[in-house]
Motif scaffolding. Structure first.
Motif, short mmCIF file in Angstrom:
data_model
loop_
_atom_site.label_atom_id
_atom_site.label_comp_id
_atom_site.label_asym_id
_atom_site.label_seq_id
_atom_site.Cartn_x
_atom_site.Cartn_y
_atom_site.Cartn_z
N GLY A 30 4.04 11.49 -9.90
CA GLY A 30 3.27 11.59 -8.61
C GLY A 30 3.80 12.29 -7.54
O GLY A 30 2.77 12.82 -6.95
N ILE A 31 4.86 12.74 -7.68
CA ILE A 31 5.63 13.76 -6.64
C ILE A 31 5.00 14.90 -6.97
O ILE A 31 4.32 15.72 -6.32
CB ILE A 31 6.90 13.61 -6.59
CG1 ILE A 31 7.46 12.36 -6.06
CG2 ILE A 31 7.46 14.92 -5.74
CD1 ILE A 31 8.88 12.32 -6.01
N ILE A 32 5.09 15.43 -8.16
CA ILE A 32 4.63 16.70 -8.72
C ILE A 32 3.15 16.99 -8.48
O ILE A 32 2.48 17.56 -8.08
CB ILE A 32 4.99 17.19 -10.10
CG1 ILE A 32 6.55 17.29 -10.09
CG2 ILE A 32 4.33 18.32 -10.38
CD1 ILE A 32 7.12 17.34 -11.47
N GLY A 33 2.59 15.74 -8.76
CA GLY A 33 1.00 15.46 -8.60
C GLY A 33 0.42 15.68 -7.14
O GLY A 33 -0.77 16.25 -6.94
N ALA A 34 1.25 15.28 -6.17
CA ALA A 34 1.00 15.32 -4.81
C ALA A 34 0.96 16.79 -4.32
O ALA A 34 0.09 17.25 -3.65
CB ALA A 34 2.05 14.78 -4.01
#
Length: 76
Positions: A30-34
């Motif tokens: 999720g963080i990398i996806g953000a």
């Protein structure tokens, strides 16, 4: 940031209907996806809105794209 990453990773896991990567893995995705979503949305010139909902939408779209790419790589 961790909360948004966790929510977006969880949502991406539901949308992609996979086994997921566990709680910590989903937060990382999720963080990398953000970051991926923010970059791609900026590159294309679109905005998902402002505030918390906009951040979650952007992060979720980025996490879905990231999960798609990861699954393509895992197949090969």
């Amino acid at each position: 940031m961790l909360a948004i990453g966790g929510v977006s990773g969880w949502l991406a896991g539901i949308v992609m209907k996979g086994g997921g990567f566990g709680f910590i893995g989903d937060i990382i995705v999720g963080i990398i996806g953000a970051v991926v979503g923010g970059y791609l949305f900026g590159l294309v010139g679109i905005s998902a809105g402002v505030g918390l909902i906009g951040l979650i939408v952007t992060a979720t779209v980025g996490a879905i794209i990231l999960l798609f790419v990861i699954r393509l790589i895992k197949r090969v």
